[in-house]
Motif scaffolding. Sequence first.
Motif, PDB file in Angstrom:
ATOM      1  N   ALA A 101       0.813  -1.213   0.000  1.00  0.00           N
ATOM      2  CA  ALA A 101       0.000   0.000   0.000  1.00  0.00           C
ATOM      3  C   ALA A 101       0.849   1.265   0.000  1.00  0.00           C
ATOM      4  O   ALA A 101       0.480   2.268  -0.604  1.00  0.00           O
ATOM      5  CB  ALA A 101      -0.944  -0.001   1.193  1.00  0.00           C
ATOM      6  N   ALA A 102       1.999   1.228   0.639  1.00  0.00           N
ATOM      7  CA  ALA A 102       2.858   2.410   0.706  1.00  0.00           C
ATOM      8  C   ALA A 102       3.388   2.816  -0.673  1.00  0.00           C
ATOM      9  O   ALA A 102       3.777   3.961  -0.875  1.00  0.00           O
ATOM     10  CB  ALA A 102       4.023   2.157   1.655  1.00  0.00           C
ATOM     11  N   LEU A 103       3.396   1.894  -1.642  1.00  0.00           N
ATOM     12  CA  LEU A 103       3.888   2.191  -2.984  1.00  0.00           C
ATOM     13  C   LEU A 103       2.769   2.572  -3.958  1.00  0.00           C
ATOM     14  O   LEU A 103       3.037   2.875  -5.118  1.00  0.00           O
ATOM     15  CB  LEU A 103       4.648   0.983  -3.536  1.00  0.00           C
ATOM     16  CG  LEU A 103       5.863   0.540  -2.732  1.00  0.00           C
ATOM     17  CD1 LEU A 103       6.477  -0.704  -3.353  1.00  0.00           C
ATOM     18  CD2 LEU A 103       6.887   1.656  -2.632  1.00  0.00           C
ATOM     19  N   THR A 104       1.525   2.570  -3.485  1.00  0.00           N
ATOM     20  CA  THR A 104       0.386   2.868  -4.339  1.00  0.00           C
ATOM     21  C   THR A 104       0.143   4.376  -4.373  1.00  0.00           C
ATOM     22  O   THR A 104      -0.045   4.997  -3.334  1.00  0.00           O
ATOM     23  CB  THR A 104      -0.877   2.154  -3.817  1.00  0.00           C
ATOM     24  OG1 THR A 104      -0.607   0.756  -3.760  1.00  0.00           O
ATOM     25  CG2 THR A 104      -2.066   2.423  -4.705  1.00  0.00           C
ATOM     26  N   PRO A 105       0.148   4.983  -5.569  1.00  0.00           N
ATOM     27  CA  PRO A 105      -0.114   6.422  -5.656  1.00  0.00           C
ATOM     28  C   PRO A 105      -1.519   6.766  -5.164  1.00  0.00           C
ATOM     29  O   PRO A 105      -2.450   5.967  -5.315  1.00  0.00           O
ATOM     30  CB  PRO A 105       0.004   6.725  -7.146  1.00  0.00           C
ATOM     31  CG  PRO A 105       0.735   5.583  -7.738  1.00  0.00           C
ATOM     32  CD  PRO A 105       0.421   4.409  -6.879  1.00  0.00           C
ATOM     33  N   GLY A 133       3.055   9.958  -4.314  1.00  0.00           N
ATOM     34  CA  GLY A 133       3.603   8.697  -4.804  1.00  0.00           C
ATOM     35  C   GLY A 133       3.626   8.550  -6.307  1.00  0.00           C
ATOM     36  O   GLY A 133       3.621   7.432  -6.816  1.00  0.00           O
ATOM     37  N   PHE A 134       3.654   9.658  -7.048  1.00  0.00           N
ATOM     38  CA  PHE A 134       3.650   9.590  -8.510  1.00  0.00           C
ATOM     39  C   PHE A 134       5.018   9.275  -9.104  1.00  0.00           C
ATOM     40  O   PHE A 134       5.122   8.932 -10.263  1.00  0.00           O
ATOM     41  CB  PHE A 134       3.146  10.897  -9.119  1.00  0.00           C
ATOM     42  CG  PHE A 134       1.724  11.237  -8.740  1.00  0.00           C
ATOM     43  CD1 PHE A 134       0.737  10.271  -8.703  1.00  0.00           C
ATOM     44  CD2 PHE A 134       1.378  12.528  -8.430  1.00  0.00           C
ATOM     45  CE1 PHE A 134      -0.570  10.578  -8.371  1.00  0.00           C
ATOM     46  CE2 PHE A 134       0.075  12.862  -8.103  1.00  0.00           C
ATOM     47  CZ  PHE A 134      -0.901  11.883  -8.066  1.00  0.00           C
ATOM     48  N   GLY A 135       6.064   9.427  -8.331  1.00  0.00           N
ATOM     49  CA  GLY A 135       7.408   9.204  -8.847  1.00  0.00           C
ATOM     50  C   GLY A 135       7.929  10.458  -9.523  1.00  0.00           C
ATOM     51  O   GLY A 135       7.365  11.537  -9.372  1.00  0.00           O
ATOM     52  N   THR A 136       9.000  10.311 -10.299  1.00  0.00           N
ATOM     53  CA  THR A 136       9.592  11.474 -10.957  1.00  0.00           C
ATOM     54  C   THR A 136       9.974  11.206 -12.411  1.00  0.00           C
ATOM     55  O   THR A 136      10.497  12.087 -13.068  1.00  0.00           O
ATOM     56  CB  THR A 136      10.850  11.944 -10.197  1.00  0.00           C
ATOM     57  OG1 THR A 136      11.777  10.852 -10.119  1.00  0.00           O
ATOM     58  CG2 THR A 136      10.516  12.430  -8.799  1.00  0.00           C
ATOM     59  N   ASP A 137       9.665  10.025 -12.923  1.00  0.00           N
ATOM     60  CA  ASP A 137      10.044   9.660 -14.286  1.00  0.00           C
ATOM     61  C   ASP A 137       8.831   9.744 -15.210  1.00  0.00           C
ATOM     62  O   ASP A 137       7.923   8.913 -15.137  1.00  0.00           O
ATOM     63  CB  ASP A 137      10.628   8.253 -14.294  1.00  0.00           C
ATOM     64  CG  ASP A 137      11.221   7.854 -15.632  1.00  0.00           C
ATOM     65  OD1 ASP A 137      10.981   8.557 -16.636  1.00  0.00           O
ATOM     66  OD2 ASP A 137      11.914   6.831 -15.675  1.00  0.00           O
ATOM     67  N   VAL A 138       8.800  10.752 -16.084  1.00  0.00           N
ATOM     68  CA  VAL A 138       7.683  10.950 -17.007  1.00  0.00           C
ATOM     69  C   VAL A 138       7.421   9.688 -17.833  1.00  0.00           C
ATOM     70  O   VAL A 138       6.269   9.352 -18.130  1.00  0.00           O
ATOM     71  CB  VAL A 138       7.953  12.160 -17.931  1.00  0.00           C
ATOM     72  CG1 VAL A 138       6.901  12.270 -19.008  1.00  0.00           C
ATOM     73  CG2 VAL A 138       8.020  13.442 -17.125  1.00  0.00           C
ATOM     74  N   SER A 197       3.628  16.055 -19.320  1.00  0.00           N
ATOM     75  CA  SER A 197       4.781  16.929 -19.559  1.00  0.00           C
ATOM     76  C   SER A 197       5.720  17.024 -18.366  1.00  0.00           C
ATOM     77  O   SER A 197       6.899  17.331 -18.544  1.00  0.00           O
ATOM     78  CB  SER A 197       4.316  18.331 -19.971  1.00  0.00           C
ATOM     79  OG  SER A 197       3.517  18.896 -18.963  1.00  0.00           O
ATOM     80  N   ALA A 198       5.210  16.771 -17.165  1.00  0.00           N
ATOM     81  CA  ALA A 198       6.070  16.862 -15.973  1.00  0.00           C
ATOM     82  C   ALA A 198       5.502  15.984 -14.857  1.00  0.00           C
ATOM     83  O   ALA A 198       4.286  15.846 -14.726  1.00  0.00           O
ATOM     84  CB  ALA A 198       6.163  18.298 -15.492  1.00  0.00           C
ATOM     85  N   VAL A 199       6.401  15.403 -14.077  1.00  0.00           N
ATOM     86  CA  VAL A 199       6.008  14.575 -12.938  1.00  0.00           C
ATOM     87  C   VAL A 199       6.948  14.840 -11.780  1.00  0.00           C
ATOM     88  O   VAL A 199       8.170  14.841 -11.952  1.00  0.00           O
ATOM     89  CB  VAL A 199       6.063  13.059 -13.271  1.00  0.00           C
ATOM     90  CG1 VAL A 199       5.690  12.228 -12.053  1.00  0.00           C
ATOM     91  CG2 VAL A 199       5.182  12.718 -14.436  1.00  0.00           C
ATOM     92  N   ILE A 200       6.367  15.097 -10.621  1.00  0.00           N
ATOM     93  CA  ILE A 200       7.112  15.094  -9.359  1.00  0.00           C
ATOM     94  C   ILE A 200       6.329  14.177  -8.421  1.00  0.00           C
ATOM     95  O   ILE A 200       5.233  13.746  -8.760  1.00  0.00           O
ATOM     96  CB  ILE A 200       7.316  16.505  -8.765  1.00  0.00           C
ATOM     97  CG1 ILE A 200       5.973  17.193  -8.492  1.00  0.00           C
ATOM     98  CG2 ILE A 200       8.189  17.351  -9.690  1.00  0.00           C
ATOM     99  CD1 ILE A 200       6.105  18.523  -7.757  1.00  0.00           C
ATOM    100  N   ALA A 201       6.860  13.886  -7.274  1.00  0.00           N
ATOM    101  CA  ALA A 201       6.228  12.916  -6.379  1.00  0.00           C
ATOM    102  C   ALA A 201       4.794  13.277  -6.028  1.00  0.00           C
ATOM    103  O   ALA A 201       3.980  12.403  -5.783  1.00  0.00           O
ATOM    104  CB  ALA A 201       7.059  12.768  -5.104  1.00  0.00           C
ATOM    105  N   THR A 202       4.447  14.576  -6.056  1.00  0.00           N
ATOM    106  CA  THR A 202       3.120  15.004  -5.624  1.00  0.00           C
ATOM    107  C   THR A 202       2.286  15.643  -6.741  1.00  0.00           C
ATOM    108  O   THR A 202       1.180  16.129  -6.479  1.00  0.00           O
ATOM    109  CB  THR A 202       3.229  16.023  -4.480  1.00  0.00           C
ATOM    110  OG1 THR A 202       4.015  17.140  -4.940  1.00  0.00           O
ATOM    111  CG2 THR A 202       3.865  15.404  -3.251  1.00  0.00           C
TER     112      THR A 202
END
Length: 66
Positions: free
Chosen positions: A10-14, A38-43, A58-63
């Motif tokens: 569950a901790a890895l689920t966005p 939990g979105f990660g950072t790799d587009v 176009s962009a991804v950060i953890a939140t």
Amino acid sequence: MTSDTIDFQAALTPTLSAISPRFGSVLGGTEVTITGEGFGTDVALVSVKFDDRVCTVSAVIATEIV
């Protein structure tokens, strides 16, 4: 004998907390920001669809995903 199991963590689920704007044109083209955790950072590892239509990420950060 092989085992086809999935290890759910569950901790890895966005999680999703908001989508902005709430409405856009039916013609598309509206930039959307998805907020959560939990979105990660790799587009390359993120995909978004609305009503079965693939969106450009176009962009991804953890939140946040844009």
